[in-house]
Design a protein around this motif. Structure first.
Motif, PDB file in Angstrom:
ATOM      1  N   ASP A 130      55.619  51.979  -6.686  1.00  0.00           N
ATOM      2  CA  ASP A 130      55.675  51.240  -5.417  1.00  0.00           C
ATOM      3  C   ASP A 130      55.318  52.113  -4.225  1.00  0.00           C
ATOM      4  O   ASP A 130      55.279  51.603  -3.091  1.00  0.00           O
ATOM      5  N   ASP A 131      55.050  53.404  -4.422  1.00  0.00           N
ATOM      6  CA  ASP A 131      54.535  54.227  -3.338  1.00  0.00           C
ATOM      7  C   ASP A 131      53.076  53.847  -3.061  1.00  0.00           C
ATOM      8  O   ASP A 131      52.345  53.419  -3.962  1.00  0.00           O
ATOM      9  N   LYS A 136      41.006  60.370  -3.508  1.00  0.00           N
ATOM     10  CA  LYS A 136      39.544  60.382  -3.620  1.00  0.00           C
ATOM     11  C   LYS A 136      38.903  59.052  -3.211  1.00  0.00           C
ATOM     12  O   LYS A 136      38.089  58.484  -3.928  1.00  0.00           O
ATOM     13  N   GLY A 137      39.268  58.540  -2.074  1.00  0.00           N
ATOM     14  CA  GLY A 137      38.673  57.304  -1.600  1.00  0.00           C
ATOM     15  C   GLY A 137      39.359  56.049  -2.097  1.00  0.00           C
ATOM     16  O   GLY A 137      39.044  54.952  -1.631  1.00  0.00           O
ATOM     17  N   PHE A 138      40.273  56.174  -3.071  1.00  0.00           N
ATOM     18  CA  PHE A 138      41.033  55.027  -3.551  1.00  0.00           C
ATOM     19  C   PHE A 138      42.387  54.998  -2.847  1.00  0.00           C
ATOM     20  O   PHE A 138      43.067  56.019  -2.744  1.00  0.00           O
ATOM     21  N   GLU A 139      42.776  53.818  -2.394  1.00  0.00           N
ATOM     22  CA  GLU A 139      44.044  53.674  -1.698  1.00  0.00           C
ATOM     23  C   GLU A 139      44.705  52.385  -2.157  1.00  0.00           C
ATOM     24  O   GLU A 139      44.070  51.338  -2.258  1.00  0.00           O
ATOM     25  N   GLY A 140      46.006  52.481  -2.443  1.00  0.00           N
ATOM     26  CA  GLY A 140      46.731  51.303  -2.898  1.00  0.00           C
ATOM     27  C   GLY A 140      48.158  51.636  -3.263  1.00  0.00           C
ATOM     28  O   GLY A 140      48.666  52.723  -2.983  1.00  0.00           O
ATOM     29  N   ASN A 164      45.839  60.838 -15.566  1.00  0.00           N
ATOM     30  CA  ASN A 164      46.931  61.646 -15.015  1.00  0.00           C
ATOM     31  C   ASN A 164      46.506  63.083 -14.725  1.00  0.00           C
ATOM     32  O   ASN A 164      47.019  63.704 -13.790  1.00  0.00           O
ATOM     33  N   SER A 165      45.605  63.624 -15.531  1.00  0.00           N
ATOM     34  CA  SER A 165      45.160  64.997 -15.285  1.00  0.00           C
ATOM     35  C   SER A 165      44.460  65.120 -13.941  1.00  0.00           C
ATOM     36  O   SER A 165      44.562  66.135 -13.252  1.00  0.00           O
ATOM     37  N   GLU A 166      43.718  64.061 -13.525  1.00  0.00           N
ATOM     38  CA  GLU A 166      43.066  64.078 -12.224  1.00  0.00           C
ATOM     39  C   GLU A 166      44.097  64.064 -11.103  1.00  0.00           C
ATOM     40  O   GLU A 166      43.979  64.780 -10.105  1.00  0.00           O
ATOM     41  N   LEU A 167      45.113  63.244 -11.247  1.00  0.00           N
ATOM     42  CA  LEU A 167      46.146  63.159 -10.218  1.00  0.00           C
ATOM     43  C   LEU A 167      46.953  64.445 -10.113  1.00  0.00           C
ATOM     44  O   LEU A 167      47.357  64.848  -9.023  1.00  0.00           O
ATOM     45  N   PHE A 168      47.187  65.109 -11.259  1.00  0.00           N
ATOM     46  CA  PHE A 168      48.052  66.283 -11.253  1.00  0.00           C
ATOM     47  C   PHE A 168      47.338  67.522 -10.731  1.00  0.00           C
ATOM     48  O   PHE A 168      47.969  68.423 -10.190  1.00  0.00           O
ATOM     49  N   THR A 169      46.017  67.574 -10.871  1.00  0.00           N
ATOM     50  CA  THR A 169      45.271  68.776 -10.484  1.00  0.00           C
ATOM     51  C   THR A 169      44.532  68.622  -9.157  1.00  0.00           C
ATOM     52  O   THR A 169      43.870  69.561  -8.723  1.00  0.00           O
ATOM     53  N   ASN A 170      44.628  67.456  -8.497  1.00  0.00           N
ATOM     54  CA  ASN A 170      43.942  67.240  -7.223  1.00  0.00           C
ATOM     55  C   ASN A 170      44.943  66.782  -6.165  1.00  0.00           C
ATOM     56  O   ASN A 170      46.086  66.421  -6.473  1.00  0.00           O
ATOM     57  N   SER A 171      44.483  66.804  -4.932  1.00  0.00           N
ATOM     58  CA  SER A 171      45.348  66.441  -3.815  1.00  0.00           C
ATOM     59  C   SER A 171      45.512  64.924  -3.744  1.00  0.00           C
ATOM     60  O   SER A 171      44.544  64.171  -3.881  1.00  0.00           O
ATOM     61  N   VAL A 172      46.743  64.498  -3.523  1.00  0.00           N
ATOM     62  CA  VAL A 172      47.080  63.081  -3.386  1.00  0.00           C
ATOM     63  C   VAL A 172      47.866  62.895  -2.094  1.00  0.00           C
ATOM     64  O   VAL A 172      48.831  63.625  -1.846  1.00  0.00           O
ATOM     65  N   THR A 173      47.462  61.945  -1.275  1.00  0.00           N
ATOM     66  CA  THR A 173      48.176  61.628  -0.042  1.00  0.00           C
ATOM     67  C   THR A 173      49.140  60.480  -0.309  1.00  0.00           C
ATOM     68  O   THR A 173      48.720  59.402  -0.731  1.00  0.00           O
TER      69      THR A 173
END
Length: 334
Positions: A130-131, A136-140, A164-173
Motif C-alpha cells: 500500500d506504499d 525508473k519512471g514507474f509510479e504507483g 525483486n533484484s531490480e528493486l533491491f539493487t536500485n534506488s526507489v523513491t
C-alpha cells in the motif's frame, strides 16, 4: 529352462530376505521422516505467528515458513535415508547436495537472485504493501511483494511487475514513507511588483487552504530572476502524502494564489520573445551599411526599414482586381 527358472527364483528369494531384513530400518526411517515432517509444519506455523506484527505478515510468514519447513524436511530425509541404507553416509549426501546446488545455482541464477532479494525486501521493509513508490519512471501503489517480483498498480489502472533484484539493487523513491510530505510550486510575477507584498499575499492564500498543514508552516521564497518574471517558490506540507491528496492540494493552492494575486493587481507575466531574421554572411558581417535584418544582401541599395503595417499595405496595393497578386509587379518590387 529349469536352470534359468531356478536362478530367477533364487534372486527373488534373496530380494525378499533383504527386504525383510531392511523392513525394520524402513519402518524406523518412515517414522523419523514423519516426525521431521510434522516438526517442519509446526515450525512453519511458529514463523507465521512471529511475523504477524508486520504489515505484510502474510507474505513474509509464508516465505520464511516454507523455507524453514523445507530445510527441516530435507534434514529428516537425509537422516531417514541413512537409517534405511546404513552404507549411505550423510556426508556423501551433503556432498552430492553441494554439487547439485552449484549446478542449480548456475542454471537458475536469476530466479535465485530474485528469491533472495524478495526475502531481504520482506525482512528489511524499505517499502510496504500500500506504499506509493517511484522506480525508473514507474509510479504507483505496491499491491503485492512476492518472492520473485513486486507488483505495483499505476494511477491510471495498470499493473507493473518488477523483479525483486531490480528493486533491491536500485534506488526507489517511497512517497508515503512518512506521515507528511512537502510540495512546491513556482509562481512568476512582474519585475515592477512589490516582492514583499506579493509574498505576504501568497502566504495568506496558503493559510486559507484547509488541506495545507500549519505545522510545519508553509513558506514563500524568491528563487530566480528569470527573463520575463521574478520566480517565487511556494512550499507547503500535506498529510496524508498520497497521490490523490497531492493533486487535491495543488489544485486548491494554485487556484487560491492565482485568485489572490489577481485581486490585488499583481502581474503574472508570460514569456515574451522578439525574433530577428538575419541574412548575414562573412562578407557583410559587421558592415551595417550593406546588410539589414530580413533583407538579402547583394540587391543594390539597402532599403530603409519598414513597419509591418506598411508592408501589408503595400502588399494589398500589389493585388489585381481579382484579389490575386500580379507576379510581374511582385518580381519588380523584389
Amino acid at each position: 529352462m529349469n536352470a534359468e527358472i531356478s536362478v530367477l527364483w533364487d534372486k527373488v528369494q534373496t530380494m525378499v530376505r533383504d527386504f525383510v531384513t531392511l523392513l525394520p530400518n524402513i519402518v524406523l526411517g518412515l517414522i523419523v521422516f514423519a516426525i521431521f515432517f510434522f516438526v517442519g509444519r509446526q515450525i512453519k506455523q511458529v514463523v507465521k505467528r512471529l511475523t504477524r506484527n508486520r504489515r505484510h505478515a502474510r507474505n513474509l510468514g509464508m516465505v520464511l515458513g516454507r523455507l524453514a519447513q523445507g530445510i527441516t524436511v530435507l534434514i529428516g530425509l537425509f537422516i531417514s535415508l541413512s537409517i534405511v541404507i546404513p552404507s549411505l553416509q550423510v556426508a556423501d549426501l551433503v556432498q552430492l547436495l553441494g554439487i547439485s546446488g552449484v549446478a542449480i545455482g548456475f542454471a537458475f541464477r536469476d530466479i535465485l537472485q530474485n528469491f533472495l532479494a524478495g526475502i531481504l525486501i520482506l525482512l528489511t521493509e524499505p517499502f510496504q504493501i500500500d506504499d506509493q513508490i517511484v522506480f525508473k519512471g514507474f509510479e504507483g501503489t505496491v499491491e503485492n511483494i512476492q518472492t520473485r517480483a513486486t507488483t505495483i498498480r499505476t494511477y491510471d489502472g495498470r499493473r507493473i511487475v518488477i523483479p525483486n533484484s531490480e528493486l533491491f539493487t536500485n534506488s526507489v523513491t517511497v512517497n508515503t514513507a512518512f506521515e507528511s510530505r512537502r510540495l512546491e510550486y513556482d509562481v512568476g510575477i512582474g519585475y515592477g511588483d512589490d516582492i514583499d507584498w506579493t509574498k505576504q499575499l501568497m502566504l495568506e492564500a496558503l493559510h486559507s487552504v484547509d488541506v495545507v498543514l500549519q505545522d510545519p508552516a508553509p513558506d514563500v521564497l524568491v528563487m530566480e530572476l528569470a527573463e520575463s518574471s521574478v520566480n517565487i517558490r511556494v512550499r507547503w506540507w500535506i498529510n496524508p502524502p498520497r497521490r490523490a491528496d497531492d493533486l487535491d492540494s495543488r489544485d486548491k493552492v494554485i487556484s487560491a494564489i492565482k485568485k489572490k494575486l489577481v485581486e490585488n493587481g499583481i502581474d503574472l507575466p508570460f514569456p515574451t520573445r522578439q525574433i530577428l531574421f538575419h541574412d548575414q554572411t562573412e562578407d557583410t558581417d559587421g558592415d551595417r551599411s550593406r546588410q539589414r535584418e530580413g533583407w538579402p544582401s547583394g540587391k543594390g541599395e539597402v532599403p530603409k526599414p519598414r513597419s509591418i503595417g506598411g508592408s501589408l499595405r503595400q502588399l494589398a496595393e500589389l493585388q489585381d482586381g481579382n484579389g490575386k497578386l500580379d507576379s510581374q509587379v511582385v518580381d519588380q518590387e523584389l
